[in-house]
Enzyme design. Sequence first.
Site, short mmCIF file in Angstrom:
data_model
loop_
_atom_site.label_atom_id
_atom_site.label_comp_id
_atom_site.label_asym_id
_atom_site.label_seq_id
_atom_site.Cartn_x
_atom_site.Cartn_y
_atom_site.Cartn_z
N SER A 242 94.25 14.99 -84.34
CA SER A 242 95.42 15.76 -84.75
C SER A 242 95.85 15.29 -86.12
O SER A 242 95.27 14.35 -86.69
CB SER A 242 96.56 15.56 -83.75
N LYS A 243 96.89 15.92 -86.63
CA LYS A 243 97.32 15.68 -88.01
C LYS A 243 97.60 14.21 -88.29
O LYS A 243 97.42 13.74 -89.40
CB LYS A 243 98.58 16.49 -88.31
N ARG A 244 98.03 13.49 -87.26
CA ARG A 244 98.36 12.09 -87.57
C ARG A 244 97.11 11.26 -87.86
O ARG A 244 97.20 10.12 -88.29
CB ARG A 244 99.26 11.51 -86.48
N HIS A 245 95.93 11.83 -87.62
CA HIS A 245 94.70 11.11 -87.98
C HIS A 245 94.25 11.42 -89.41
O HIS A 245 93.18 11.03 -89.83
CB HIS A 245 93.57 11.47 -87.00
N GLY A 246 95.06 12.16 -90.14
CA GLY A 246 94.68 12.51 -91.52
C GLY A 246 94.58 14.02 -91.63
O GLY A 246 94.95 14.74 -90.70
#
Length: 469
Positions: free
Chosen positions: A238-242
Amino acid sequence: MKSVITRFPPSPSGYLHVGGARTALFNWLYARHMQGKFVVRIEDTDTQRSTQASIDAIFEALEWLGIDWDEGPFFQSKRLAIYAEYLQKLIDTGRAYYCTCSPEAIEAMRQKATATGGKPKYDGTCRKKGLEQKEGAVIRFKSPLTGTTVMPDLVKGNIVFQNSELDDFIICRSDGMPTYNFAVVVDDITMEINTVIRGDDHVNNTPKQILLFLALNCELPDFAHVPMVLGQDRSRLSKRHGAMSVTAYRDMGFLPEAVNNYLVRLGWSYGDQEFFTPDELIAKFNLENIGRSPGIFDTEKMLAFNADHIKAASPSKLIPHLMPFLKAQESDIEKGPDLEKIIPTLSSRSKTLIEMAEGAQFYFAETIQYETKAAKKFLKEATNAPLAMLADELEKLDVFDEKHLENAFKNVMMQTGLKLGKIAQPVRVALTGTTVSPGIFEIIDVLGKKRVLQRLRQALAFIQNGKQT
Ligand code: GLU
């Protein structure tokens, strides 16, 4: 042997993310490897979530990745008549039926089922009613109540599902729109898809699709369900992984070859080979070597792939990719030096095209802006003489090749008694404005006599005036 036909059917409810891109790549590579066909279709029957912007973004990303298709793009929203025909086939053969149960009634069924420890399922109320089509009715598939459905899978082996776990799932909504499981089967049948490679988040849909294939008397495609791409914490990407969107990587200065190579390696291997050119991927890609465990997405690793692909690419190949970044930083490339000569001096020093563009900036500058610290340390009274001597030596040269340049430096070394490093560093600052750059002879060679002399003189004037001219 049958000719392989694969497909990529994105739902256009957002950009093309890295997981989707990997699925597209696997299907495309397999089709290309087998000299088969690759079909693109847009699954846009969910009118609430599908947008034209997403469709455009998906095409843009596919194009950037170099993924082309032989048929399509098809749009499910334009194929409603075909779905209607297949729905009618199922109704006519008694494999599907109209259902008018209200949402409240269905909710009550579910609650009842969960209360008694069962799965929340539709209880088949309308199964035997023989209802005709009418406003607000949905169409349900008559799932077998007993027995098993086997999903043969090229990655996972056979998976056996108990039919009792399934219910009479909806295949057409009350607004006439087919549901995903139904539309996908009709599409795969009519587009003659015989190899379905997709994320294993679809495994639970597959028994429903298999039952539909069988009810329509059609052969099953080969299935290859690929483990998902996860973040480093092993949770779903998800977005928190980049950045998740493929084109975000383009904008960060990645080469499509590098992104392709990295994404393919995230779920497929070929011995311990890491670096693949696009042609090599086509030549070597197969379904046997798809991994059985999830790929862990790591931007640092992808960056290393990018550095390797930048290093391996020819200048003419890099130029179109580099150009937008040069333009963005307003480098005036018109007057030269030649990009074909600049790029080799930077390609082993740049992890991204942004770094390369930044590294190239000094070549195009009209006047050099010195970094304060560098100027203070290297453009001072003591370096005036060697710089002036070098300017004189270079001025005399007709041929500006490595041999003659080395001689010019040697002459200055002899006259001043200074070591090469003591001369090279002020020259570097004079030519680039900084203390870190490609090799000094490389730079001189690329800049050419006129620019080098101009920059040396600018540095000499700076030393004399103590300030930037
Ligand atoms: N539209 C589906 C998705 O985006 C793909 C379905 C499939 O591959 O069968 O996940």
